[in-house]
Design a protein around this motif. Structure first.
Motif, short mmCIF file in Angstrom:
data_model
loop_
_atom_site.label_atom_id
_atom_site.label_comp_id
_atom_site.label_asym_id
_atom_site.label_seq_id
_atom_site.Cartn_x
_atom_site.Cartn_y
_atom_site.Cartn_z
N LEU A 124 -0.13 8.84 13.70
CA LEU A 124 1.13 9.56 13.88
C LEU A 124 1.10 10.40 15.15
CD1 LEU A 124 1.87 10.62 10.19
CD2 LEU A 124 2.86 8.70 11.47
N ASP A 125 -0.05 10.95 15.49
CA ASP A 125 -0.17 11.67 16.77
C ASP A 125 0.17 10.74 17.94
OD1 ASP A 125 -1.01 13.99 15.55
OD2 ASP A 125 -3.15 13.63 15.89
N ALA A 126 -0.33 9.50 17.86
CA ALA A 126 -0.16 8.54 18.95
C ALA A 126 1.17 7.80 18.87
CB ALA A 126 -1.31 7.53 18.94
N GLY A 127 1.75 7.70 17.66
CA GLY A 127 2.98 6.95 17.47
C GLY A 127 2.76 5.47 17.24
N VAL A 128 1.49 5.04 17.31
CA VAL A 128 1.15 3.62 17.11
C VAL A 128 -0.17 3.54 16.36
CG1 VAL A 128 2.37 2.80 19.17
CG2 VAL A 128 -0.04 3.51 19.35
N ASP A 129 -0.45 2.37 15.78
CA ASP A 129 -1.74 2.17 15.12
C ASP A 129 -2.79 1.76 16.14
OD1 ASP A 129 -1.35 -0.54 15.67
OD2 ASP A 129 -1.01 -1.12 13.59
N ASP A 130 -3.97 1.39 15.69
CA ASP A 130 -5.06 1.07 16.60
C ASP A 130 -4.82 -0.21 17.40
OD1 ASP A 130 -6.42 3.33 15.80
OD2 ASP A 130 -7.57 2.29 14.25
N ASP A 131 -3.87 -1.02 16.96
CA ASP A 131 -3.51 -2.23 17.71
C ASP A 131 -2.29 -2.03 18.59
OD1 ASP A 131 -5.60 -3.79 16.58
OD2 ASP A 131 -4.39 -4.08 14.76
N GLY A 132 -1.80 -0.79 18.67
CA GLY A 132 -0.65 -0.50 19.51
C GLY A 132 0.69 -0.81 18.88
N ARG A 133 0.69 -1.07 17.57
CA ARG A 133 1.93 -1.42 16.88
C ARG A 133 2.60 -0.14 16.37
NH1 ARG A 133 -0.32 -4.41 13.78
NH2 ARG A 133 -0.09 -6.34 14.93
N PRO A 134 3.92 0.00 16.49
CA PRO A 134 4.61 1.18 15.97
C PRO A 134 4.38 1.36 14.48
CG PRO A 134 6.06 -0.09 17.40
CD PRO A 134 4.84 -0.93 17.19
N VAL A 135 4.26 2.61 14.04
CA VAL A 135 3.98 2.92 12.65
C VAL A 135 5.24 3.46 11.97
CG1 VAL A 135 2.63 4.38 11.09
CG2 VAL A 135 1.56 3.41 13.14
N ARG A 136 5.56 2.89 10.82
CA ARG A 136 6.71 3.35 10.04
C ARG A 136 6.21 3.79 8.66
NH1 ARG A 136 11.91 1.47 10.52
NH2 ARG A 136 11.35 1.37 12.73
N LEU A 137 6.50 5.02 8.29
CA LEU A 137 6.15 5.52 6.97
C LEU A 137 7.26 5.21 5.98
CD1 LEU A 137 4.66 8.92 8.09
CD2 LEU A 137 3.43 7.22 6.75
N LEU A 138 6.90 4.74 4.80
CA LEU A 138 7.86 4.38 3.76
C LEU A 138 7.59 5.21 2.52
CD1 LEU A 138 10.12 2.63 2.58
CD2 LEU A 138 8.39 0.90 2.04
N ASP A 139 8.53 6.07 2.18
CA ASP A 139 8.40 6.94 1.00
C ASP A 139 8.80 6.14 -0.23
OD1 ASP A 139 8.46 9.12 -0.86
OD2 ASP A 139 8.85 10.47 0.82
N THR A 140 7.90 6.04 -1.20
CA THR A 140 8.18 5.25 -2.41
C THR A 140 8.56 6.13 -3.60
OG1 THR A 140 5.86 5.22 -3.13
CG2 THR A 140 6.58 3.48 -1.62
N ARG A 141 8.79 7.42 -3.37
CA ARG A 141 9.12 8.34 -4.45
C ARG A 141 10.62 8.37 -4.71
NH1 ARG A 141 7.19 13.78 -2.31
NH2 ARG A 141 8.13 12.87 -0.44
N ASN A 142 10.99 9.04 -5.79
CA ASN A 142 12.40 9.22 -6.11
C ASN A 142 13.04 10.21 -5.14
OD1 ASN A 142 12.08 7.54 -8.35
ND2 ASN A 142 11.62 9.25 -9.71
N ALA A 143 14.34 10.09 -4.97
CA ALA A 143 15.05 10.89 -3.97
C ALA A 143 14.87 12.39 -4.19
CB ALA A 143 16.54 10.53 -4.00
N PHE A 144 14.91 12.84 -5.44
CA PHE A 144 14.79 14.28 -5.67
C PHE A 144 13.41 14.79 -5.29
CE2 PHE A 144 13.06 12.77 -9.69
CZ PHE A 144 12.07 13.69 -9.99
N GLU A 145 12.38 13.94 -5.38
CA GLU A 145 11.04 14.34 -4.94
C GLU A 145 11.00 14.46 -3.41
OE1 GLU A 145 7.74 12.10 -7.06
OE2 GLU A 145 9.50 10.91 -7.65
N VAL A 146 11.60 13.49 -2.75
CA VAL A 146 11.64 13.49 -1.29
C VAL A 146 12.32 14.75 -0.77
CG1 VAL A 146 12.43 12.24 0.76
CG2 VAL A 146 11.68 10.97 -1.26
N ASP A 147 13.32 15.22 -1.49
CA ASP A 147 14.08 16.38 -1.04
C ASP A 147 13.24 17.66 -1.00
OD1 ASP A 147 16.30 14.80 -0.71
OD2 ASP A 147 17.21 15.34 -2.64
N HIS A 148 12.12 17.68 -1.70
CA HIS A 148 11.24 18.85 -1.67
C HIS A 148 10.27 18.80 -0.49
CE1 HIS A 148 12.32 20.83 -5.44
NE2 HIS A 148 12.46 19.62 -5.96
N GLY A 149 10.13 17.66 0.15
CA GLY A 149 9.22 17.54 1.28
C GLY A 149 8.84 16.10 1.51
N ALA A 150 8.56 15.75 2.77
CA ALA A 150 8.27 14.37 3.12
C ALA A 150 7.64 14.32 4.51
CB ALA A 150 9.54 13.52 3.10
#
Length: 248
Positions: A124-150
């Motif tokens: 996340l500091d670099a914006g890419v993984d070790d192969d230079g590919r962009p990193v996308r985080l996917l939150d798998t929690r319920n919406a009300f959980e996400v609203d407390h922090g993510a």
């Protein structure tokens, strides 16, 4: 740590279990004898537990649990609170320890690749993984959980329940094909199933965040994360010191 502090533990493991009623009775008796409160879920696919009590009692219960070879490698996430966060003890047998309603996904047959917290923070500091590919985080929690922090800029499909994840994945899979996807959740159980399903759906560059947000907080702190982490007990939201707090 004050002697009156309550030790809270969270752990899960996907492992084949075929003696569920007997195991339920045994674990209920052991937890009750230790004056623990919380929830233990058992299913053919494994175990998921959230328990709290006095530190010696919790550690004694876990020492007995891991004498069972099926649970010997159980990784436990610990946090502390001044008060007991659970009202009672429940040990239940369920169809799944985390319900997805997708029987083809069998985590006990093999995990999806995982990325640990320090590695994810570095990506996340670099914006890419070790192969230079962009990193996308996917939150798998319920919406009300996400609203407390993510995590910052994470994909949030506004799930009402985890059983909606398969359909949302079918609807949005194309947007995830050219990036490295890291699925995450509170403690690791949902993001593990999610990562396996993404692999099944043909996404090649998929990881789960090992240990979820709780392990990330314990190891890295709040780098690239805003707010707290919702937990399903009376503490409600934990800060990056894994202490109860209002959402920030």
């Amino acid at each position: 740590m004050a002697s009156t502090a309550v030790l809270n533990i969270a752990a899960y493991r996907f492992v084949s279990l075929d003696d569920l009623p007997a195991l339920r009775d045994h674990l209920y008796g052991a937890a009750q004898a230790a004056a623990l409160k919380g929830t233990v879920l058992l299913a053919p696919e494994g175990i998921n537990l959230f328990l709290a009590g006095a530190e010696p009692a919790v550690r004694g219960f876990m020492a007995g649990l891991v004498r069972d070879a099926r649970f010997v490698d159980l990784e436990v996430k610990e946090s502390w609170s001044d008060e007991m966060p659970f009202r009672r003890l429940k040990v239940k047998v369920k169809r799944e320890i985390i319900r997805m309603d997708h029987p083809a996904i069998q985590p006990s047959s093999g995990r999806a690749p995982a990325v640990d917290a320090p590695t994810l923070a570095r990506w996340l500091d670099a914006g890419v993984d070790d192969d230079g590919r962009p990193v996308r985080l996917l939150d798998t929690r319920n919406a009300f959980e996400v609203d407390h922090g993510a995590f910052d800029n994470a994909v949030d499909w506004r799930l009402n329940r985890f059983t909606e994840f398969p359909q949302q994945l079918r609807d949005h899979a194309d947007a995830l094909r050219d990036v490295t996807v890291v699925s995450y959740c509170t403690g690791g159980i949902r993001c593990e199933k999610a990562a396996l399903l993404m692999r099944e759906q043909g996404l090649d560059h998929v990881y789960q965040l090992d240990g979820g947000i709780l392990k990330y907080f314990e190891t890295v702190g709040r780098r690239h994360y805003h707010g707290g982490c919702f937990v399903f007990d009376q503490r409600e939201v934990l800060d990056d010191d894994l202490r109860p707090t209002a959402s920030r």
